[in-house]
Design an enzyme around this catalytic site. Structure first.
Site, PDB file in Angstrom:
ATOM      1  CG  ASN A  57      -1.722   1.245   1.388  1.00 53.27           C
ATOM      2  OD1 ASN A  57      -1.754   2.080   0.474  1.00 53.27           O
ATOM      3  ND2 ASN A  57      -2.393   1.400   2.510  1.00 53.27           N
ATOM      4  CD1 TRP A  58       3.382   0.825  -2.807  1.00 57.90           C
ATOM      5  CD2 TRP A  58       3.576   1.949  -4.731  1.00 57.90           C
ATOM      6  NE1 TRP A  58       4.057   0.031  -3.703  1.00 57.90           N
ATOM      7  CE2 TRP A  58       4.191   0.689  -4.882  1.00 57.90           C
ATOM      8  CE3 TRP A  58       3.566   2.825  -5.825  1.00 57.90           C
ATOM      9  CZ2 TRP A  58       4.805   0.291  -6.076  1.00 57.90           C
ATOM     10  CZ3 TRP A  58       4.170   2.434  -7.012  1.00 57.90           C
ATOM     11  CH2 TRP A  58       4.785   1.174  -7.131  1.00 57.90           C
ATOM     12  CE  LYS A  59      -0.151   3.241   4.747  1.00 60.40           C
ATOM     13  NZ  LYS A  59      -0.074   3.338   6.187  1.00 60.40           N
ATOM     14  CG  HIS A 114      -5.757   1.978   5.248  1.00 59.88           C
ATOM     15  ND1 HIS A 114      -5.313   2.920   6.151  1.00 59.88           N
ATOM     16  CD2 HIS A 114      -4.749   1.083   5.093  1.00 59.88           C
ATOM     17  CE1 HIS A 114      -4.076   2.607   6.518  1.00 59.88           C
ATOM     18  NE2 HIS A 114      -3.710   1.496   5.890  1.00 59.88           N
ATOM     19  CD  GLU A 124      -2.922   5.501   6.686  1.00 59.04           C
ATOM     20  OE1 GLU A 124      -2.907   5.529   5.444  1.00 59.04           O
ATOM     21  OE2 GLU A 124      -2.016   4.953   7.358  1.00 59.04           O
ATOM     22  CD  GLU A 144      -3.352  -2.260   7.342  1.00 59.24           C
ATOM     23  OE1 GLU A 144      -2.343  -2.585   6.726  1.00 59.24           O
ATOM     24  OE2 GLU A 144      -3.884  -1.136   7.231  1.00 59.24           O
ATOM     25  N   GLY A 194       2.746   2.458  10.748  1.00 60.07           N
ATOM     26  CA  GLY A 194       3.709   3.551  10.575  1.00 60.07           C
ATOM     27  C   GLY A 194       4.414   3.960  11.852  1.00 60.07           C
ATOM     28  CB  SER A 227       5.457  -1.633  12.073  1.00 59.74           C
ATOM     29  OG  SER A 227       5.077  -0.280  12.286  1.00 59.74           O
ATOM     30  N   GLY A 279       2.998  -1.015   4.282  1.00 63.02           N
ATOM     31  CA  GLY A 279       3.086   0.405   3.984  1.00 63.02           C
ATOM     32  C   GLY A 279       4.521   0.800   3.698  1.00 63.02           C
ATOM     33  N   GLY A 280       5.196   1.320   4.709  1.00 69.92           N
ATOM     34  CA  GLY A 280       6.555   1.862   4.554  1.00 69.92           C
ATOM     35  C   GLY A 280       7.520   0.950   3.806  1.00 69.92           C
TER      36      GLY A 280
HETATM   37  P1  13P Z   1       3.210   0.483   7.671  1.00 70.05           P
HETATM   38  O1  13P Z   1       3.726  -0.820   7.087  1.00 70.05           O
HETATM   39  O2  13P Z   1       3.940   1.679   7.183  1.00 70.05           O
HETATM   40  O3  13P Z   1       3.094   0.400   9.160  1.00 70.05           O
HETATM   41  O4  13P Z   1       1.698   0.656   7.114  1.00 70.05           O
HETATM   42  C1  13P Z   1       0.818  -0.388   7.201  1.00 70.05           C
HETATM   43  C2  13P Z   1      -0.413  -0.055   6.451  1.00 70.05           C
HETATM   44  O5  13P Z   1      -1.157   0.841   6.803  1.00 70.05           O
HETATM   45  C3  13P Z   1      -0.675  -0.794   5.215  1.00 70.05           C
HETATM   46  O6  13P Z   1      -1.950  -0.548   4.731  1.00 70.05           O
END
Ligand code: 13P
Length: 256
Positions: A11-13, A97, A99, A169, A175, A215, A236-237
């Site tokens: 997920n590149w956000k 998600h 967010e 999640e 993050g 994470s 994510g990251g």
């Molecule tokens: P991180 O891997 O950066 O913690 O993000 C997880 C996430 O929200 C994937 O959708």
């Protein structure tokens, strides 16, 4: 050993311009080659779906979007329909998600409409659920996850369930570098599968992939991915850099 094929989704956000996105995906495709042991999905921002989709042509890596609107078309400024995503060869879409739940006030009802629209349009939803730190500390984790899961999957048929992916999640792990312990994650994953079994039956529940997100990194992935009910990761990251993303795919392949 589970019969479910592991899935690693990035997920590149809100990261990468279209040209940065193509450069990243080219590195990923080159490193992954033709492996089919693990399903691999990248979810770039809408602005890069077309260019990344072209760069993925002929590779085993699939394309996903990060959001979708339930209506097929109309006066919904700034929104994107299932048909539009399908026309760009997207196979998956992240829905609900944390967010989006937090910053855009998405409710379980709205998320459910998106899930149903995605399934109707042959787009595989990755339905995200998870508790905040406050909810975990006050003992509400399972109740929150149950409400989000059941709300999100309302009206989904047994046949459609095979196209659904669930992502657990924990919001406090996203993050933050604070990963859930394997015990914490496995407990919730097993709980999610038991809820799916109650509604859809054991055999169907056994087919659904439940990803962990929050994470996840190459260093902590092998232990998480070794758990009975953890069928992959929503990353994510660590998905923004080819080396770490490819290492996660390798970790999933060796945890089969
Ligand atoms: P991180 O891997 O950066 O913690 O993000 C997880 C996430 O929200 C994937 O959708």
């Amino acid at each position: 050993m589970s019969s479910r094929k592991k899935l690693i989704a990035g997920n590149w956000k809100m990261n990468k311009t279209s040209s940065d996105a193509v450069a990243l995906v080219q590195e990923i495709v080159a490193a992954i080659g033709k492996q089919t042991d693990v399903d691999v999905v990248v979810c770039p921002p809408f602005t890069s779906l077309e260019s990344v989709g072209k760069a993925l042509d002929g590779s085993v890596v699939k394309l996903g979007a990060q959001n979708v609107h339930p209506e097929p078309s109309g006066a919904y400024t700034g929104e994107t329909s299932v048909g539009m995503l399908r026309a760009l060869f997207s196979s998956y879409v992240i829905i609900g998600h944390s967010e989006r739940r937090t910053y855009f006030q998405e409710s379980d009802g709205f998320i459910n409409q998106k899930v149903l629209a995605a399934l109707k349009g042959q787009l595989k939803p990755i339905l995200c659920v998870g508790e905040t730190l406050g909810q975990r500390e006050s003992g509400q984790t399972l109740r929150v996850v149950q409400t989000q899961l059941e709300g999100g999957l309302e009206g989904v048929s047994k046949d459609q369930l095979t196209s659904v992916v669930v992502a657990y999640e924990p919001v406090w792990a996203i993050g933050t570098g604070k990963v859930a312990t394997t015990e914490q994650a496995q407990e919730v994953h097993a709980f999610i599968r038991s809820l799916l079994a109650k509604t859809f039956g054991d055999a169907m529940a056994e087919k659904v992939r439940i990803l962990y997100g929050g994470s996840m990194k190459p260093a902590n992935a092998p232990e998480l991915l070794g758990q009975k009910d953890i069928d992959g990761g929503l990353i994510g990251g660590a998905s923004l850099e080819s080396r770490s993303f490819v290492d996660l795919v390798k970790a999933a392949a060796s945890s089969r």
